[in-house]
Design a protein around this motif. Structure first.
Motif, mmCIF file in Angstrom:
data_model
loop_
_atom_site.group_PDB
_atom_site.id
_atom_site.type_symbol
_atom_site.label_atom_id
_atom_site.label_comp_id
_atom_site.label_asym_id
_atom_site.label_seq_id
_atom_site.Cartn_x
_atom_site.Cartn_y
_atom_site.Cartn_z
ATOM 1 N N SER A 57 0.841 -1.383 0.163
ATOM 2 C CA SER A 57 -0.205 0.434 -0.076
ATOM 3 C C SER A 57 1.201 1.090 -0.438
ATOM 4 O O SER A 57 2.348 1.001 0.179
ATOM 5 C CB SER A 57 -0.888 0.019 1.491
ATOM 6 O OG SER A 57 0.236 0.407 2.311
ATOM 7 N N LYS A 59 0.328 3.643 2.564
ATOM 8 C CA LYS A 59 0.921 3.919 3.659
ATOM 9 C C LYS A 59 1.817 3.307 3.913
ATOM 10 O O LYS A 59 2.938 3.527 4.410
ATOM 11 C CB LYS A 59 0.018 3.770 4.410
ATOM 12 C CG LYS A 59 0.088 3.754 5.997
ATOM 13 C CD LYS A 59 -1.217 3.603 6.098
ATOM 14 C CE LYS A 59 -0.727 3.465 8.251
ATOM 15 N NZ LYS A 59 -1.635 3.046 9.133
ATOM 16 N N GLU A 60 2.194 1.786 3.248
ATOM 17 C CA GLU A 60 3.198 1.064 3.806
ATOM 18 C C GLU A 60 5.093 2.013 2.901
ATOM 19 O O GLU A 60 5.801 1.798 3.206
ATOM 20 C CB GLU A 60 3.384 -0.374 3.170
ATOM 21 C CG GLU A 60 3.776 -1.212 3.558
ATOM 22 C CD GLU A 60 3.671 -2.802 3.124
ATOM 23 O OE1 GLU A 60 4.985 -3.631 2.936
ATOM 24 O OE2 GLU A 60 2.678 -3.210 3.006
ATOM 25 N N GLU A 63 6.089 4.239 4.959
ATOM 26 C CA GLU A 63 6.727 3.530 6.180
ATOM 27 C C GLU A 63 8.400 3.537 6.342
ATOM 28 O O GLU A 63 8.974 3.665 6.876
ATOM 29 C CB GLU A 63 5.773 2.341 6.758
ATOM 30 C CG GLU A 63 3.951 3.233 7.741
ATOM 31 C CD GLU A 63 3.870 3.188 8.005
ATOM 32 O OE1 GLU A 63 3.836 1.407 7.947
ATOM 33 O OE2 GLU A 63 3.248 2.468 9.064
ATOM 34 N N ARG A 224 3.157 14.007 12.044
ATOM 35 C CA ARG A 224 3.511 13.902 10.428
ATOM 36 C C ARG A 224 4.127 14.880 9.682
ATOM 37 O O ARG A 224 4.714 14.651 8.383
ATOM 38 C CB ARG A 224 2.377 14.138 9.882
ATOM 39 C CG ARG A 224 0.888 13.001 10.365
ATOM 40 C CD ARG A 224 -0.343 13.825 9.581
ATOM 41 N NE ARG A 224 -0.804 14.460 11.133
ATOM 42 C CZ ARG A 224 -2.361 15.367 10.913
ATOM 43 N NH1 ARG A 224 -3.123 14.712 9.996
ATOM 44 N NH2 ARG A 224 -2.368 16.233 11.815
ATOM 45 N N SER A 307 -3.890 11.350 6.262
ATOM 46 C CA SER A 307 -3.077 11.087 6.620
ATOM 47 C C SER A 307 -1.577 11.313 5.493
ATOM 48 O O SER A 307 -1.911 12.972 4.730
ATOM 49 C CB SER A 307 -3.662 9.231 5.763
ATOM 50 O OG SER A 307 -3.872 9.834 4.471
ATOM 51 N N GLU A 309 -0.328 10.391 3.822
ATOM 52 C CA GLU A 309 -0.616 10.020 2.087
ATOM 53 C C GLU A 309 -1.426 11.134 1.576
ATOM 54 O O GLU A 309 -0.936 11.591 0.152
ATOM 55 C CB GLU A 309 -0.640 8.819 1.235
ATOM 56 C CG GLU A 309 -2.063 8.030 2.371
ATOM 57 C CD GLU A 309 -1.653 7.211 3.306
ATOM 58 O OE1 GLU A 309 -1.991 6.222 3.574
ATOM 59 O OE2 GLU A 309 -0.471 7.740 3.888
#
Length: 422
Positions: A57, A59-60, A63, A224, A307, A309
């Motif tokens: 993803s 998000k992954e 990270e 963030r 988020s 992203e």
């Protein structure tokens, strides 16, 4: 001999010690020492591509990206050792001096392998004195020109270039350097290399203290900020619009991120003026302390739940549509028409230089942080923002598993642009 515990023969660090004030007309273009420019890269884009390609993803991906590029505890420890070791070199010549880390090495917002910024501070008593240049003896001036380090000198009364010559001579006397270059700018620096260590030295840069505290506070106010800034910083450097002569400064990119986050609804960050009101950054500029955690309880957390992203995507669209004829003012979270801004703020003491991109430093109101960026790189930055929007609008780029999907597509469009030019 300059050495730091834990520095091996393959380790390369770039150090910056900054200098403020009395710039005048010293803006001749000077390149850095070649060894500093050709240092081994701490980050592998090829490895990063493999890392992100295997994520499931966006998000992954973010990270994984941040985990790979950010400074580690070992990196920070090494930078502290470098600061201590260089200070020891100066002590025989400047017994009352001190050396302080600034910028990313303190805020930890930087990328692995980023420059180590340092500020050389002469004795406190001398800095507080007002010593006219005429008080310098002719012997001291001659010693500077001959490359000697004078034993007695009103250091703070010298112009930045002469201050840097003295710092350079102290390093040369120690045998720490063989070649160097004094690089002019808003904050002149002395660039030199020692083995695999690349350093940029300047003097008494108190604005770096405030800037570092601001960076520290912003990333503590919202978790963030750091990963968002690191990705955009890496992106800008990958696209060759940040980090180098005539390009955007990393601090300028940071302020672009700050202003963007101030404009979200609800805002992620408050105005810089609000941050100053809740802290003593302005009234305590001579105290080299980075203990900003004591202020956190004075701030309420952001109500914005976007988020990282989502914020990243909005950043590119926001600045693609932004009218850069305006001056960005993170201090107040306002923009002002450049002509109106100049007519309201211009004076003999205040000479804000409007450029193709203009960002007012919240600590030094008459400094346009992007004034040193050439029109060429400013235009490239704007064009690259538009390319990112096109990548985001291409649905197939965001399907997991597709080659160069997700965040990787933001870098691949650069290769496509180069291919089209050829």
């Amino acid at each position: 001999m300059l050495c730091a515990s834990g520095i091996g023969s393959n380790t390369s660090i770039s150090c910056q010690i900054h200098c403020s004030g009395k710039i005048n007309s010293y803006y001749r273009f000077v390149t850095k020492v070649k060894d500093a420019e050709n240092k081994p890269k701490a980050l592998s884009h090829t490895y990063l591509k493999q890392l992100l390609q295997n994520c499931k993803s966006v998000k992954e991906q973010i990270e994984a990206f941040d985990s790979y590029v950010k400074l580690t505890d070992e990196d920070i420890s090494l930078r502290n050792s470098v600061c201590q070791d260089i200070e020891k070199i100066f002590k025989p010549h400047f017994p009352d001096c001190s050396l302080h880390l600034t910028g990313s090495s303190v805020s930890r917002l930087g990328l692995k392998g980023c420059d180590v910024d340092l500020s050389f501070q002469p004795s406190t008593d001398e800095c507080n004195e007002v010593n006219p240049i005429k008080d310098l003896s002719s012997d001291s001036i001659r010693d500077i020109k001959l490359g000697k380090v004078p034993k007695v000198c009103n250091f703070s009364s010298l112009l930045p270039r002469r201050q840097l010559h003295l710092v350079k001579n102290a390093l040369m006397v120690s045998g720490a350097i063989k070649e160097s270059a004094i690089v002019p700018g808003h904050c002149p620096i002395l660039n030199f290399t020692y083995q695999n260590l690349s350093c940029d030295v300047a003097v008494d840069n108190k604005s770096a203290l405030g800037g570092t505290n601001l960076m520290l506070l912003c990333q503590l106010l919202d978790d963030r900020v750091a990963p968002l800034y690191r990705f955009i910083s890496y992106w800008a450097k990958h696209f060759h619009v940040c980090g180098g002569p005539m390009k955007l400064k990393s601090y300028a990119v940071f302020l672009l991120v700050v202003y963007f986050l101030q404009t979200r609804s609800p805002p992620v960050l408050p105005t810089v003026q609000f941050m100053f009101d809740k802290t003593d950054f302005i009234s305590n500029q001579d105290n080299w302390s980075y203990d900003v955690s004591k202020y956190i309880d004075r701030f309420e957390g952001s109500q914005n739940s976007q988020s990282i992203e989502a914020l990243l995507q909005e950043f590119f669209f926001f600045y693609t549509k932004f009218d850069f004829s305006n001056v960005i003012c993170p201090l107040t979270n306002q923009i002002e028409n450049a002509r109106d801004f100049i007519s309201k703020n211009h004076s003999e003491e205040n000479k804000f230089l409007v450029a193709e991109i203009s960002i007012q430093d919240p600590l030094n109101f008459d400094w346009n942080v992007t004034s040193g960026c050439s029109p060429k790189y400013s235009r490239h930055f704007k064009q690259d923002l538009s390319l990112m929007c096109k990548a985001y609008n291409t649905d197939e780029y965001w399907q997991p598993g597709v080659e160069n999907w997700g965040l990787l597509s933001l870098f691949e469009v650069l290769n496509a642009r180069k291919s089209n030019k050829q």
